[in-house]
Design a protein around this motif. Sequence first.
Motif, PDB file in Angstrom:
ATOM      1  N   PHE A  49      47.410  51.048  78.925  1.00  0.00           N
ATOM      2  CA  PHE A  49      47.253  52.148  79.908  1.00  0.00           C
ATOM      3  C   PHE A  49      48.637  52.195  80.902  1.00  0.00           C
ATOM      4  N   ASP A  50      49.335  51.009  80.938  1.00  0.00           N
ATOM      5  CA  ASP A  50      50.734  50.997  81.630  1.00  0.00           C
ATOM      6  C   ASP A  50      51.610  52.251  80.721  1.00  0.00           C
ATOM      7  N   TYR A  51      51.643  51.990  79.427  1.00  0.00           N
ATOM      8  CA  TYR A  51      52.211  52.879  78.923  1.00  0.00           C
ATOM      9  C   TYR A  51      51.963  54.286  79.006  1.00  0.00           C
ATOM     10  N   LEU A  52      50.623  54.432  78.795  1.00  0.00           N
ATOM     11  CA  LEU A  52      49.871  55.761  78.909  1.00  0.00           C
ATOM     12  C   LEU A  52      50.284  56.390  80.343  1.00  0.00           C
ATOM     13  N   SER A  53      50.363  55.444  81.246  1.00  0.00           N
ATOM     14  CA  SER A  53      50.680  56.250  82.701  1.00  0.00           C
ATOM     15  C   SER A  53      52.053  56.427  82.635  1.00  0.00           C
ATOM     16  N   GLU A  54      53.023  55.638  82.133  1.00  0.00           N
ATOM     17  CA  GLU A  54      54.451  55.969  82.308  1.00  0.00           C
ATOM     18  C   GLU A  54      54.771  57.352  81.560  1.00  0.00           C
TER      19      GLU A  54
END
Length: 327
Positions: A49-54
Amino acid sequence: MKIFHGTVEIAGQMGILSDALQKKGHYSIGYNTYFSYLGYEDYLINTNFDYLSEKQEELIEYFDIFHFHYAKTLNPSFEDLPLIQKKNKKMLMHHWGNDVRFHDKAKVNNPYVNTWDSPPNDVIDQVLTKLSAHIKEAIVQDYEVYEYVKDYYDKVHVVPIAINLSQFTPRFPQVTKEKPLILHAPTNPYFKGTAFIENVIEELRKTHNFDYRRIEGMNHKEVIKLYEEADIIIDQVLCGSYGLLSVESMALGKPVVTYIRPDLISTFPEDLPIVNANPDNLYDQVKLLLDNPILRQQLGILGRDYVSRVHDHHIIADQLLAIYAQL
């Protein structure tokens, strides 16, 4: 069209659907934040989810359709949904069962069901309320799941589980085999009713000559090779409907034992070739198959035909494209 699938890969469905959609001329890919020993890889980008948020802004800009799965979106708090809506991009949610299986509703027509793996009722309600504020249509695999979500969305489509038949060569049970092999592969033993199944297996050992194998913790591709050796496959005897293991087993030409709730039988095609068994009659139903090798082979042949007509991923992709078009 550019189609986003995410963000939980359940039973390989994001990859299987993307494969068929790409073969029909669309770009489709799954972004997966859930990792399991099953090791699904096809048409997937494993991420978090960190990547998706970014990358959220880029993803929303790039994709035309957001086909979400298992009550998850790009953001754990669903903050992406108003942004996608503002861009006039199409969205729908694909619910699979344990993400929405209200504990009390599940027990109304099913005394056997085990719902321990589902969130509390109030959490399911909160999630569905938040999702349906922005996503107006949903997909479910059958009418067992349909009942849990029908009051939240404007429209709920019933679309069967998909399978890539080219990866499954049928090996029908041989009627001359003296020691048939029974397989059971529980990803979740409590949900599938493994304890009931193995109690029946021990009882049947007293009077019948067969092998039994329980498969757990193995890569999906390795498991399929073991399924090929089976003469009988017992899937789940508590839930009241059938899942991917049943579909894959039928694709391999194996007779399948699974519990179908009496009130749901009419919602499936009339020729569904599953041996219907719950904890109360499981012994008799498995004994029937052990005593009748010709029946095992006949059910295997019928199962392969059924899956080719109902669950082939090219057929399912056409259903999805029709749904996407009218969103």
